[in-house]
Design an enzyme around this catalytic site. Sequence first.
Site, PDB file in Angstrom:
ATOM      1  N   GLU A 210       0.881  -1.179   0.000  1.00 43.05           N
ATOM      2  CA  GLU A 210       0.000   0.000   0.000  1.00 43.05           C
ATOM      3  C   GLU A 210       0.913   1.221   0.000  1.00 43.05           C
ATOM      4  OE1 GLU A 210      -3.326   0.150  -0.124  1.00 43.05           O
ATOM      5  OE2 GLU A 210      -3.628  -2.013  -0.141  1.00 43.05           O
ATOM      6  N   CYS A 244      -2.346   9.609   2.081  1.00 41.47           N
ATOM      7  CA  CYS A 244      -1.805   8.979   0.869  1.00 41.47           C
ATOM      8  C   CYS A 244      -2.648   9.276  -0.365  1.00 41.47           C
ATOM      9  CB  CYS A 244      -1.681   7.473   1.073  1.00 41.47           C
ATOM     10  SG  CYS A 244      -3.234   6.698   1.523  1.00 41.47           S
TER      11      CYS A 244
HETATM   12  P1  NAD Z   1       7.040   5.189   7.757  1.00 44.42           P
HETATM   13  O1  NAD Z   1       8.274   6.018   7.839  1.00 44.42           O
HETATM   14  O2  NAD Z   1       6.180   5.041   8.950  1.00 44.42           O
HETATM   15  O3  NAD Z   1       7.459   3.764   7.230  1.00 44.42           O
HETATM   16  C1  NAD Z   1       6.519   2.727   7.139  1.00 44.42           C
HETATM   17  C2  NAD Z   1       7.074   1.497   7.821  1.00 44.42           C
HETATM   18  O4  NAD Z   1       8.249   1.063   7.147  1.00 44.42           O
HETATM   19  C3  NAD Z   1       7.461   1.699   9.266  1.00 44.42           C
HETATM   20  O5  NAD Z   1       6.866   0.697  10.057  1.00 44.42           O
HETATM   21  C4  NAD Z   1       8.979   1.604   9.273  1.00 44.42           C
HETATM   22  O6  NAD Z   1       9.486   1.007  10.435  1.00 44.42           O
HETATM   23  C5  NAD Z   1       9.272   0.756   8.068  1.00 44.42           C
HETATM   24  N1  NAD Z   1      10.566   1.076   7.463  1.00 44.42           N
HETATM   25  C6  NAD Z   1      11.053   2.312   7.216  1.00 44.42           C
HETATM   26  N2  NAD Z   1      12.262   2.213   6.617  1.00 44.42           N
HETATM   27  C7  NAD Z   1      12.515   0.896   6.488  1.00 44.42           C
HETATM   28  C8  NAD Z   1      13.608   0.132   5.945  1.00 44.42           C
HETATM   29  N3  NAD Z   1      14.675   0.734   5.421  1.00 44.42           N
HETATM   30  N4  NAD Z   1      13.535  -1.199   5.986  1.00 44.42           N
HETATM   31  C9  NAD Z   1      12.463  -1.808   6.516  1.00 44.42           C
HETATM   32  N5  NAD Z   1      11.404  -1.154   7.036  1.00 44.42           N
HETATM   33  C10 NAD Z   1      11.440   0.179   7.035  1.00 44.42           C
HETATM   34  O7  NAD Z   1       6.079   5.720   6.645  1.00 44.42           O
HETATM   35  P2  NAD Z   1       6.403   6.485   5.289  1.00 44.42           P
HETATM   36  O8  NAD Z   1       7.066   5.571   4.340  1.00 44.42           O
HETATM   37  O9  NAD Z   1       6.978   7.820   5.540  1.00 44.42           O
HETATM   38  O10 NAD Z   1       4.855   6.701   4.864  1.00 44.42           O
HETATM   39  C11 NAD Z   1       4.491   7.660   3.966  1.00 44.42           C
HETATM   40  C12 NAD Z   1       4.236   7.027   2.620  1.00 44.42           C
HETATM   41  O11 NAD Z   1       3.262   6.004   2.780  1.00 44.42           O
HETATM   42  C13 NAD Z   1       3.643   7.981   1.625  1.00 44.42           C
HETATM   43  O12 NAD Z   1       4.208   7.714   0.372  1.00 44.42           O
HETATM   44  C14 NAD Z   1       2.165   7.646   1.620  1.00 44.42           C
HETATM   45  O13 NAD Z   1       1.522   7.979   0.419  1.00 44.42           O
HETATM   46  C15 NAD Z   1       2.212   6.171   1.844  1.00 44.42           C
HETATM   47  N6  NAD Z   1       0.987   5.693   2.448  1.00 44.42           N
HETATM   48  C16 NAD Z   1       0.216   4.854   1.731  1.00 44.42           C
HETATM   49  C17 NAD Z   1      -0.989   4.420   2.239  1.00 44.42           C
HETATM   50  C18 NAD Z   1      -1.867   3.490   1.474  1.00 44.42           C
HETATM   51  O14 NAD Z   1      -2.818   2.999   2.048  1.00 44.42           O
HETATM   52  N7  NAD Z   1      -1.598   3.220   0.208  1.00 44.42           N
HETATM   53  C19 NAD Z   1      -1.397   4.836   3.502  1.00 44.42           C
HETATM   54  C20 NAD Z   1      -0.569   5.679   4.210  1.00 44.42           C
HETATM   55  C21 NAD Z   1       0.630   6.106   3.677  1.00 44.42           C
END
Ligand code: NAD
Length: 510
Positions: A210, A244
Site C-alpha cells: 500500500e 496517501c
Molecule cells: P514510515 O516512515 O512510517 O514507514 C513505514 C514502515 O516502514 C514503518 O513501520 C517503518 O518502520 C518501516 N521502514 C522504514 N524504513 C525501512 C527500511 N529501510 N527497511 C524496513 N522497514 C522500514 O512511513 P512512510 O514511508 O513515511 O509513509 C508515507 C508514505 O506512505 C507515503 O508515500 C504515503 O503515500 C504512503 N501511504 C500509503 C498508504 C496506502 O494505504 N496506500 C497509507 C498511508 C501512507
Amino acid sequence: MEAMRQAVERARAAFKSGRCRSLEFRIQQLKALERMVHEREKEILGAIEADLHKCGHNAYSHEILGVLGELALAMAKLPSWAAPQAVKRNLLTLRDEAYICAEPLGVVLIIGAWNYPFVLVMQPLIGAIAAGNAVVVKPSEISEHTAQLIADLLPQYIDPELYPVVTGGVPETTELLTQRFDHILYTGNSVVGKIVMAAAAKHLTPVTLELGGKSPCYIDKDCDLAVACRRITWGKYMNCGQTCIAPDYILCEPSIQDKVVENIKRTLQEFYGEDVKKSPDYERIINKRHFRRVLALLEGQKIAHGGEADEASCFIAPTILTNVSPEAKVMEEEIFGPVLPIVTVKSVDEAIEFINRREKPLALYVFSNNKKLIKRVISETSSGGVTANDVIMHFFLATLPFGGVGNSGMGAYHGQHSFETFSHRRSCLIKDLKMDGANKLRYPPSSQKKVDWAKFFLLKRFNKGRVGLIVLALLGVVAAVVIKNRQPVLKRKALSILLAVQRLGWLSMC
Ligand code: NAD
C-alpha cells in the site's frame, strides 16, 4: 532481535495449534478488538493527538470510525465470506462436487505507516484475523505514542501468542523481514516497498504493498467550482496534507486558475478561521525531517496563498502554488504536506497526457458536470482508485478494493477484499470411485478417437440450460459405454444422437 524471532515462532506455533481456524474463535477475537476500541477510546485519541496534533473529533472520524465499521462488517459477514463457493462444472465433472474454499495463509506480517497510525494497522489486522491467520503487527515508530499504545493494548484484549506486536524502527523491521511469513502487508513509501518485496522474495512470500504517489486532480471548466474547491480543500488539508490519497496537485485550464485559488482561499477561511494556527481542526507535520522536506518544495515557487511556517511546532500553513512548471521539484515527488500546486493545461487531452506520462497514481480525481468527460478520463488513464466530483471518498466504501497499481502499490484490502487478500482460495474437487469407464478417455493407450471425444467433452460449450445439460450428461454416459464395450451398434447410436443434438443447434463451439 532474538525476541522478534521468538515472537514469530510463537505465532507460528499458535497458528499450527489450529485454534484460529474456527469462525467462533475469530469472531470472539474481533469482538474483543471492538471492546478494546470502546473501552480505550480516550487513550487512543490521546496517542493520536500526541503524534499528529489531531483533535479528538477528527481522530475519531479519521481513525476510530473506520475501525469500528470494518469490525462490524467483518463480524456480520464472516460466515458468508468463509462459506465454500460452489463453482460451475464441465461435462467431465457433472457428477462431482467442485468448490472454492477460503483457507488462512498462516502467519501474516502487517507493517503500518505513521500518518493514520491506528487505522492503518487495525484495518488490515481485522481482515487477517477474520481470515483465520496469526498476525505479527509492526506499527510505525515515527508515530511513537500510537505505536506504544497498540503494543500495550492488543495483548490485553486478543490472543498474545497469535497476534504479537513488535515495535522499533528500521533495524527491527529489517530483522523482522528476515523471518519467514506467509503474507506481508506493508503501508508506506515506494522505496521501502521495494526493500520489503525483496525480503519477501527470499521466502516466496506474497506481498500487498500500500504505497503512495502523486494523485492528480483535474478540474474541468464546466463544473461548480465552489463545491469542487470545498471538497478538494477538505481532502488536501486534512491531516495537514499527510494523506496517501490527498489530491497532490491540480490540473486546470489557465482561464479558471484564479477562480480555483479564490474558492480554495474562501473555503480555508470557512474551515480554519482567520488564524489557522489556532484552529483545533488543523494538524501539524509529523516531525522536523518531514517539515524541512515539505518546506524545501516551496523554493522558487509562486505562492498564491499561505507559505507561513514554524519549525518549533512543525506548522506549515495551507499553501497554494500557481503556474507551477511540470519540471519543478514540487512536481517530482509526492508532497505529503499542505502544499497544493496548480499546473495549467490547455485541455482535457493535455491533462490525460500529463497524467499518463507519470507513474500510475494511487488515486485520481476529476471534477466536471460532464459525465462523458469523466468516463473518458477514467478510461484513458490508470490509477489505484478514482473518485469523480469528490476526493478521498472511494476509500470509505468497503465494497471497493483499496490499493494501488504500478508504482503506487499492488494488491488491495478493505471489507471482503481484506478477507480475500489474507486467504488462499483453495480449489476443491471431490469425485467418487464409481463410473471409471468414462475415465478410459484419459487412460493409455491413446488413440485419435479418444482425443476426438475429449475435444467434444472439453471444448464444447453448451448454452441451452438444465434440460440440455441432462441430454449431454446422457450422451456422456453413452460415450463411456461405447468406449468401454467398443460395440459398433452402440457407437453408431451415440454418434447419431450427437449429430441430432448438433443439428438442433443446441451446441456451439466456444
Ligand atoms: P514510515 O516512515 O512510517 O514507514 C513505514 C514502515 O516502514 C514503518 O513501520 C517503518 O518502520 C518501516 N521502514 C522504514 N524504513 C525501512 C527500511 N529501510 N527497511 C524496513 N522497514 C522500514 O512511513 P512512510 O514511508 O513515511 O509513509 C508515507 C508514505 O506512505 C507515503 O508515500 C504515503 O503515500 C504512503 N501511504 C500509503 C498508504 C496506502 O494505504 N496506500 C497509507 C498511508 C501512507
